[in-house]
Write a protein that holds these residues in place. Structure first.
Motif, PDB file in Angstrom:
ATOM      1  N   VAL A   2      33.457  -1.433  -3.266  1.00 39.02           N
ATOM      2  CA  VAL A   2      33.214  -0.584  -4.426  1.00 39.02           C
ATOM      3  C   VAL A   2      33.793   0.817  -4.273  1.00 39.02           C
ATOM      4  N   ALA A   3      34.173   1.203  -3.045  1.00 35.02           N
ATOM      5  CA  ALA A   3      34.734   2.548  -2.863  1.00 35.02           C
ATOM      6  C   ALA A   3      35.504   2.608  -1.551  1.00 35.02           C
ATOM      7  N   VAL A   4      36.571   3.397  -1.571  1.00 36.70           N
ATOM      8  CA  VAL A   4      37.360   3.664  -0.372  1.00 36.70           C
ATOM      9  C   VAL A   4      37.595   5.165  -0.308  1.00 36.70           C
ATOM     10  N   TYR A   5      37.267   5.778   0.829  1.00 37.41           N
ATOM     11  CA  TYR A   5      37.462   7.214   1.012  1.00 37.41           C
ATOM     12  C   TYR A   5      38.433   7.443   2.161  1.00 37.41           C
ATOM     13  N   ARG A   6      39.396   8.315   1.913  1.00 42.96           N
ATOM     14  CA  ARG A   6      40.324   8.760   2.948  1.00 42.96           C
ATOM     15  C   ARG A   6      40.056  10.239   3.169  1.00 42.96           C
ATOM     16  N   LEU A   7      39.430  10.548   4.295  1.00 34.40           N
ATOM     17  CA  LEU A   7      38.843  11.871   4.516  1.00 34.40           C
ATOM     18  C   LEU A   7      37.815  12.082   3.408  1.00 34.40           C
ATOM     19  N   VAL A  33      45.967   0.188  -1.130  1.00 33.15           N
ATOM     20  CA  VAL A  33      46.226  -0.106   0.281  1.00 33.15           C
ATOM     21  C   VAL A  33      45.244   0.683   1.136  1.00 33.15           C
ATOM     22  N   VAL A  34      44.540  -0.012   2.025  1.00 34.23           N
ATOM     23  CA  VAL A  34      43.554   0.601   2.913  1.00 34.23           C
ATOM     24  C   VAL A  34      44.185   0.830   4.281  1.00 34.23           C
ATOM     25  N   ARG A  35      43.917   1.988   4.859  1.00 34.89           N
ATOM     26  CA  ARG A  35      44.476   2.334   6.164  1.00 34.89           C
ATOM     27  C   ARG A  35      43.375   2.420   7.214  1.00 34.89           C
ATOM     28  N   ALA A  36      43.771   2.331   8.452  1.00 39.35           N
ATOM     29  CA  ALA A  36      42.838   2.546   9.557  1.00 39.35           C
ATOM     30  C   ALA A  36      42.278   3.964   9.461  1.00 39.35           C
ATOM     31  N   GLY A  37      40.980   4.098   9.642  1.00 37.10           N
ATOM     32  CA  GLY A  37      40.322   5.391   9.519  1.00 37.10           C
ATOM     33  C   GLY A  37      39.666   5.612   8.175  1.00 37.10           C
ATOM     34  N   ASP A  38      40.000   4.814   7.168  1.00 40.11           N
ATOM     35  CA  ASP A  38      39.364   4.943   5.863  1.00 40.11           C
ATOM     36  C   ASP A  38      37.904   4.520   5.942  1.00 40.11           C
ATOM     37  N   GLU A  39      37.096   5.124   5.101  1.00 38.94           N
ATOM     38  CA  GLU A  39      35.681   4.763   4.998  1.00 38.94           C
ATOM     39  C   GLU A  39      35.504   3.863   3.781  1.00 38.94           C
ATOM     40  N   VAL A  40      34.974   2.674   3.992  1.00 40.63           N
ATOM     41  CA  VAL A  40      34.873   1.670   2.946  1.00 40.63           C
ATOM     42  C   VAL A  40      33.414   1.371   2.665  1.00 40.63           C
ATOM     43  N   PHE A  41      33.045   1.307   1.370  1.00 40.80           N
ATOM     44  CA  PHE A  41      31.719   0.887   0.954  1.00 40.80           C
ATOM     45  C   PHE A  41      31.827  -0.510   0.352  1.00 40.80           C
ATOM     46  N   VAL A  42      31.033  -1.437   0.878  1.00 40.02           N
ATOM     47  CA  VAL A  42      31.108  -2.820   0.438  1.00 40.02           C
ATOM     48  C   VAL A  42      29.704  -3.347   0.173  1.00 40.02           C
ATOM     49  N   ILE A  43      29.548  -4.110  -0.919  1.00 43.42           N
ATOM     50  CA  ILE A  43      28.285  -4.756  -1.248  1.00 43.42           C
ATOM     51  C   ILE A  43      28.402  -6.235  -0.908  1.00 43.42           C
ATOM     52  N   VAL A  44      27.360  -6.758  -0.246  1.00 38.44           N
ATOM     53  CA  VAL A  44      27.438  -8.112   0.265  1.00 38.44           C
ATOM     54  C   VAL A  44      26.033  -8.703   0.333  1.00 38.44           C
ATOM     55  N   ASP A  45      25.945 -10.011   0.272  1.00 35.92           N
ATOM     56  CA  ASP A  45      24.685 -10.709   0.455  1.00 35.92           C
ATOM     57  C   ASP A  45      24.174 -10.493   1.879  1.00 35.92           C
ATOM     58  N   ARG A  46      22.867 -10.473   2.026  1.00 32.84           N
ATOM     59  CA  ARG A  46      22.248 -10.227   3.336  1.00 32.84           C
ATOM     60  C   ARG A  46      22.780 -11.165   4.416  1.00 32.84           C
TER      61      ARG A  46
END
Length: 462
Positions: free
Chosen positions: A185-190, A201-214
């Motif tokens: 749902v979101a990708v943050y670079r810094l 495109v996602v890079r190493a070091g990016d902060e990723v928010f993901v929603i998933v089943d338990r």
């Protein structure tokens, strides 16, 4: 809402800042005039200098018309009495008390309306302990929050260079891992938010928010983080309230070392923890001590003293000496913001940790849960869909027909009874049904009111 906050200390200040940003009518009471005037100058709120236990001071603060009182002073006794006065004299609908004593944390006759009339208890130390326990359970994550009685999870994770997501688009990554139902749902670079479009495109070091089943949390974290390694060895710097509480809860499951500067406190800790943890006397920023105690072999280093600077220095030193992950307890928000993206993996504020527990109480509409993310700048909300196609803005609508504010996006739909509920990842043609729990990610708190309105039904709904 009209909210009165007792105490302009670290907890009261953080709560006031968070709630004032949402355009609530905030009044802060504190006997220290300097604290009050500082908050008045920095935030859009009203300050009253005085003792919040006194009915005359509460009346001056607007208690006759208040919707909520949050007693967040450093004294359990003052907070309890303030809640009683707020209920008995002013009939304030909702009261919240910061309480450290374990005797008052369980809901019972002492806290009900005939007792101290406390509707909700908050304890920053407990909140931090729960937060750290989640990070130990899911060691690849930066933050873990749950929705729908723990059925759906939203996790934040930093992408490593070994991750299958590094260098890939979001769409291509999802195609390579069809075995896991998840939604980024979101990708943050810094501090810059990227779009969550499939071609991002996602890079190493990016902060990723993901929603998933338990049931898929661990596998998802391992795939995105690029590695999976359980926590076995923990070093705690600081034997205060949080340090002792955490050491006591971890000692029988993990190898725990605790460092404390005060010799008398060390003796007390050694007595309370017995042989379940190794208590060391020394300076948490002593490089020789950390080296001798093999900090480089630690899976998790936790700097939990009462001094922000000590925690920052100790964490950075532990990281340089080889500790796999480091966490620093930081009270000052400016320091916490500066440390994000540094060698310190996680910076957490005790005051900020409790804010999410208060948010659902000040929301409008059918809001089941709210979690504060990225140091309070973003939020995730779980709303319950009520009504029918005539009275609801959501019932019977496809996802592509729902107009959310720019930067807000639906992360998941939880459908069904508690025992048989399913976590559904929304697609453009997914249809929302009455009774669904919808999880929405918001990049900015200013979107909150518009999102809340989506879950409100018209006046004709019965």
């Amino acid at each position: 809402m009209r909210i009165i906050i007792l105490g302009a200390g670290r907890v009261g200040e953080s709560v006031a800042e968070s709630l004032a940003l949402e355009q609530n009518d905030i009044t802060v009471i504190d006997p220290n005039a300097d604290f009050v005037h500082t908050l008045e100058d920095r935030l859009e709120l009203r300050g009253v200098v005085g003792d919040g236990v006194q009915p005359s001071v509460l009346r001056q603060a607007g208690a006759d018309d208040a919707d909520m009182l949050i007693a967040a002073t450093a004294s359990d006794e003052s907070n309890l009495v303030a809640c009683k006065v707020a209920h008995a004299v002013f009939n304030i609908p909702t009261t919240v008390a910061r309480i450290r004593s374990a005797d008052f944390k369980e809901k019972g006759p002492l806290l009900d309306k005939e007792g101290f009339a406390v509707d909700r208890v908050i304890c920053p130390e407990d909140s931090v302990t729960r937060y750290i326990h989640q990070l130990i359970e899911y060691p690849e994550a930066l933050q873990v929050v749950s929705f729908s009685q723990g059925r759906a999870y939203l996790v934040a994770v930093r992408v490593s260079e070994h991750s299958d997501l590094a260098g890939s688009t979001i769409g291509a990554f999802a195609e390579r891992h069809p075995e896991v139902e998840m939604r980024i749902v979101a990708v943050y670079r810094l501090d810059f938010e990227l779009t969550d479009a499939p071609d991002t495109v996602v890079r190493a070091g990016d902060e990723v928010f993901v929603i998933v089943d338990r049931d898929n949390v661990r596998h998802t974290l391992a795939v995105i983080a690029g590695q999976e390694r359980a926590v076995r060895r923990v070093m705690i710097a600081g034997g205060g309230r949080v340090g002792l509480r955490l050491a006591r809860s971890l000692a029988n499951q993990y190898e725990v070392k605790l460092i404390e500067r005060d010799r008398q406190r060390c003796e007390q800790l050694a007595h309370e923890l017995h042989a379940s943890a190794l208590v060391l006397h020394g300076d948490v920023s002593d490089e020789e001590l950390l080296t001798d105690e093999n900090v480089g072999d630690m899976d998790l280093f936790l700097a939990l003293t009462n001094d922000d600077e000590d925690n920052i220095l100790a964490s950075m030193l532990a990281k340089r000496l080889g500790a796999r992950r480091v966490l620093a307890l930081i009270n000052r928000r400016a320091y916490a913001d500066m440390m994000q993206g540094s060698t310190i993996d996680i910076a957490v504020s005790p005051a900020h940790a409790v804010i999410g527990e208060l948010l659902a109480d000040v929301r409008r509409g059918a809001v089941a849960a709210v979690h504060s993310l990225r140091r309070g700048t973003a939020e995730a909300l779980e709303g319950v869909v009520h009504g029918d196609a005539r009275t609801s803005k959501l019932v019977g609508k496809r996802i592509d027909q729902v107009k959310l504010p720019r930067g807000a996006r639906m992360g998941a739909i939880v459908r069904g009874a508690k025992a048989e509920c399913r976590v559904l990842m929304p697609h453009h043609d997914s249809v929302i049904e009455a009774g669904d729990h919808v999880i929405v990610f918001m990049a900015h708190k200013r979107m909150l009111r518009d999102v809340e309105k989506m879950f409100q039904v018209s006046a004709t709904f019965m």
